[in-house]
Structure formats: C-alpha cells, structure tokens
Design an enzyme around this catalytic site. Structure first.
Site, mmCIF file in Angstrom:
data_model
loop_
_atom_site.group_PDB
_atom_site.id
_atom_site.type_symbol
_atom_site.label_atom_id
_atom_site.label_comp_id
_atom_site.label_asym_id
_atom_site.label_seq_id
_atom_site.Cartn_x
_atom_site.Cartn_y
_atom_site.Cartn_z
ATOM 1 N N LYS A 107 -8.286 3.048 5.593
ATOM 2 C CA LYS A 107 -9.119 2.064 6.551
ATOM 3 C C LYS A 107 -9.676 2.351 7.026
ATOM 4 O O LYS A 107 -10.566 1.694 7.542
ATOM 5 C CB LYS A 107 -7.486 1.476 6.680
ATOM 6 C CG LYS A 107 -7.040 1.445 5.197
ATOM 7 C CD LYS A 107 -4.975 0.316 5.948
ATOM 8 C CE LYS A 107 -4.854 -0.288 4.707
ATOM 9 N NZ LYS A 107 -4.103 0.708 3.686
HETATM 10 C C1 LIG Z 1 -3.893 -0.218 2.076
HETATM 11 C C2 LIG Z 1 -3.767 1.042 1.560
HETATM 12 C C3 LIG Z 1 -3.621 1.394 -0.250
HETATM 13 C C4 LIG Z 1 -3.662 0.281 -0.308
HETATM 14 O O1 LIG Z 1 -5.398 -0.497 -0.077
HETATM 15 P P1 LIG Z 1 -5.578 -2.093 -0.964
HETATM 16 O O2 LIG Z 1 -7.160 -1.996 -0.470
HETATM 17 O O3 LIG Z 1 -5.115 -2.608 0.275
HETATM 18 O O4 LIG Z 1 -5.417 -2.555 -2.668
HETATM 19 C C5 LIG Z 1 -3.097 2.164 -0.410
HETATM 20 N N1 LIG Z 1 -3.178 3.674 0.037
HETATM 21 C C6 LIG Z 1 -3.325 3.700 1.268
HETATM 22 C C7 LIG Z 1 -2.699 5.309 2.175
HETATM 23 C C8 LIG Z 1 -3.298 2.472 2.121
HETATM 24 O O5 LIG Z 1 -3.123 3.020 3.528
#
Ligand SMILES: *Cc1c(COP(=O)(O)O)cnc(C)c1O
Length: 433
Positions: A107
């Site tokens: 993210k």
């Molecule tokens: C947010 C997150 C996900 C999921 O990603 P999306 O884009 O919401 O499908 C998977 N793994 C981790 C570690 C995350 O922080």
C-alpha cells in the site's frame, strides 16, 4: 483524461476532481475513459529499461494529459524510492516483493503516489488540505507514511483504541510533523462514521478543505499497475520464456484490478489468479455467477478480511458485466487459516522462502493453478515480520525483524484520545484551526 463513475449516474470529471473527491457523488468508483495500449516497441525493449523508466511510461498513459511530464516523472520516481524485486521461490514460482517500502506493505506505492499527486493539484494557493482517514490498522500506516512531510497537507488518522496491533499503532502515532493520530474510544466503524459525518458537515467543510485517502481513490489504485510491468521486465531479464500468470492475494481487489488494467495496456499476462482467505465472495461469484456480499470473518491474513470488495464494481465495468469474460481472465482460490499456516511452514522447509499469511494465499493458489509451460508470480504484499506471532508460530522459529520495522517500535507514541461522538470530534477539529 476524463473519469466516469461505474454507476454512470454522475457527471464525468477531470483527474484532479476524481482525486480530490475519491468516490463519485452517485457512490460509484471513478474509471479512466480510455486505457491506452502501449506499443510493441515498448514491450520488445522493456527488459532494457529501468524500473523508473517503465513506471513513467505507464504513468504517462494515464496521467500524461493532466500533469506536466517533468512533474509527473518526479512524482513517479519519488513514489518508487524502493525496489520491487522478483525473487525465485521454486522452479516455476516467483515472488514479487512489494514490502521494501516505508511501512513494509504494497500500500506504500499507492499512498505515496496519491500524496504527491494531491499536493500537485492543490498547489500553493488556498491553504492546507486536511486528509481524514479511518483505519483498522494497515491503511493508517501506509497513508500516514505516504503523506509524511508532503507540503500543504495535514493528515488526521482515526483509529479504534486498543483494537490495532502495537506495531500498526506505532507506524502512525510516532511520526509527528503533519500527521496526527486520534485514538477513538470505540470501534473501527465508529471511526469511519466520524469521518463520513465530517464530510457531510457544512461548517467543517466551510472551515477546512477536507478530503479522504480511501483505497478506492484513482490516485491510489492506478499506480499499482506499475509493478506488474516492472515484474514482467524482471522475468524477461532472466531469460524466462514461459507464459506469465499473476496471483494476487485479494481483499478489496484494488491490487488485482490494477493488474487487469496493465493487461488491457498490452502486458502479456496469460491469466490472473485471485487468492482469498475464507472471505471467498469473489470465488463464489466465479463459481455461481452471483455476487453475494456477506459480513467478513476474521482470519490470520487480516488485510483480506473483506466481505464486499469495493473494486468489484471496477472489474464488472472492465468486463462489461460478463461473468464468462471475467472467468476467461481470472481464476479464484481460497484458503482457511490452517492451510495458510501449513503453507508458511512447508514452503520455508522446502524452499527456504518465508511467506507472510497474505503471500501464502497467493503462493498456494499458484501451486494449484499453474500448468505446463507457465511461470507464476505471486504478489508478496507485506513483510512476514509484520505478522510476527502468526508467522513465527507457523514457521516454528524466530524470524528477523527488519531495521525499518524495529525503528518504528522505538518511536514514542503520541495520540489524542477522544470519545466516539461527533460533537467531540468536531470540537477537536475546530480548535486546530
Ligand atoms: C490491503 C492488503 C491486501 C489486499 O489488497 P486489495 O487491493 O484490497 O485486494 C493484501 N495483503 C496485504 C498485506 C494488504 O495490506
């Protein structure tokens, strides 16, 4: 470039409006009106380009009309201030490690890009923008760190007291500068309600320029396409000739949707695999053709505990609402906690590679999905040390904590404690002026 709402009951908007608004007024998600196909020459030469050059080319396709080239490239290079390496796990499986950024999760890419793009759009005029973000843990740290020190932006993170892990809390309460953490005596839903009420409150909107850094924002979601191209180039550099399959541990389905965009731009991906934990709403949709959201259940891959994935609307839109078309590009798999734990232990034993609980779902799905003459890449979305207790128990041994993560633990927590009613929150905001 114009952006339309997936619900098509709101006017088309400019990029800057889509970024500042986040969600369209009809509650749909913004989509770019065009997805440009990149040239054959680009793909032929991709292995000789740097990661930054590749990402800039992708960014040009989406944002080139709306942001001066030099400024856009600066934003891209600032965003990707860390590597996204492709690491060999076994003969046919590779890990795309997206955890080398400041908060050790993918993210970081979207949050850092959005912060810089927002800062560009608000310019130096009209006073600071206040970003409100409610978090159950991970979003708060990515957003806070992504916006840290970005000029003209104040970030207020609301989180439920006692309901996030210590390391998550440290990642957004120790930063200071333009980041404030509000510790709400309530639940995550209370935090979200306070943020939503603030956006609807006339007085607050008169006094502040409020915006959100929600994960559905186009400026957080689209930059995630960069690393699919970067990973493909890395594969090519190793002389790989098999067809590529990407497996994406999915919750809100933003990450995988960015991959689908990359494919529309011409990236040669044979198919995508959506890896779920027990929250398998998407898998059920692939099986039955019926989308039935349901309340999420808690799992050890908790960033994927989502019962109504918000980016499902974008996937439907991309495929004209056809489940057959979706099935022809995306496979689904789901795993329970026991299987995830087992995979972490087994994989460490047999390959020496340490998975986190989310990446473990992606890895397991490739083991089931891969066929002859295919190479699989799963997105390793977070560093295993972020889930220390779970991973150590599954791996059966102590694991190293990276210096960046340890550094957060040493910082001093600073937060403002507030009750969960809107009046208190409003009073707090007023006195900040
Ligand atoms: C947010 C997150 C996900 C999921 O990603 P999306 O884009 O919401 O499908 C998977 N793994 C981790 C570690 C995350 O922080």
């Amino acid at each position: 470039m114009k952006y339309y709402s997936t619900r098509r009951c709101a006017p088309e908007v400019s990029l800057s409006e889509a970024v500042v608004r986040g969600l369209a007024p009809d509650k749909g998600l913004y989509m770019p009106e065009r997805i440009e196909r990149l040239s054959d020459a680009f793909f032929d030469g991709i292995a000789s380009l740097s990661d930054h050059e590749i990402a800039c080319r992708v960014a040009d396709a989406f944002f080139g009309e709306d942001i001066p080239r030099e400024e856009l490239h600066r934003i891209v290079c600032d965003t990707l201030s860390f590597d996204t390496p492709v690491v060999q796990v076994d003969e046919s499986i590779r890990s795309l490690e997206l955890f080398h950024g400041p908060t050790l999760a993918f993210k970081d890419v979207g949050a850092r890009f959005m912060a810089r793009m927002l800062s560009h759009f608000i310019g130096s005029g009209a006073g600071p923008v206040t970003v409100l973000v409610a978090t159950s843990g991970d979003t708060g740290s990515a957003v806070a760190n992504g916006f840290l020190g970005v000029e003209g932006i104040d970030v207020i993170v609301l989180y439920p007291k006692g309901k996030v892990s210590e390391i998550q809390e440290k990642q957004f309460t120790t930063l200071g500068r333009n980041i404030t953490a509000l510790e709400i005596d309530g639940t995550f839903d209370d935090c979200q309600r306070l943020v939503k009420s603030a956006f609807l409150d006339e007085e607050l909107n008169r006094r502040f320029r409020l915006t959100s850094a929600n994960s559905i924002n186009v400026a957080r979601f689209l930059p995630q396409a960069f690393y699919y191209f970067i990973a493909y180039a890395a594969l090519r550099r190793t002389g790989e000739t098999r067809e590529a399959v990407f497996s994406v541990p999915s919750g809100n389905f933003g990450n995988i949707t960015a991959g689908l965009f990359a494919r529309r731009m011409g990236l040669p991906v044979k198919r995508f695999v959506a890896a779920n934990n027990r929250n398998d709403i998407f898998l059920q949709y692939l099986r039955t053709g019926i989308y039935s959201p349901r309340p999420s259940v808690a799992t050890i891959a908790n960033a994927m505990d989502v019962g109504d994935p918000s980016n499902f609307a974008r996937i439907l839109d991309l495929y004209g609402g056809s489940v057959e078309a979706i099935r022809s590009n995306i496979e689904g798999y789901a795993y329970d906690d026991d299987r995830i734990r087992e995979a972490i232990g087994e994989t460490l034993e047999s390959t020496g590679y340490l998975l986190d609980p989310h990446g473990a779902c992606g890895y397991l799905a490739l083991r089931e999905s891969l066929r002859e003459n295919e190479v699989g890449i799963f997105l390793e979305t977070a560093h295993p040390a972020k889930f220390l207790a779970t991973v150590e128990a599954a791996a059966g041994r102590k694991i190293d904590i990276p210096q960046r993560l340890a550094a957060f633990m040493e910082g001093e927590k600073r937060s403002v404690e507030l009750p969960s009613d809107f009046e208190s929150f409003k009073r707090y905001l007023r006195q900040r002026e």
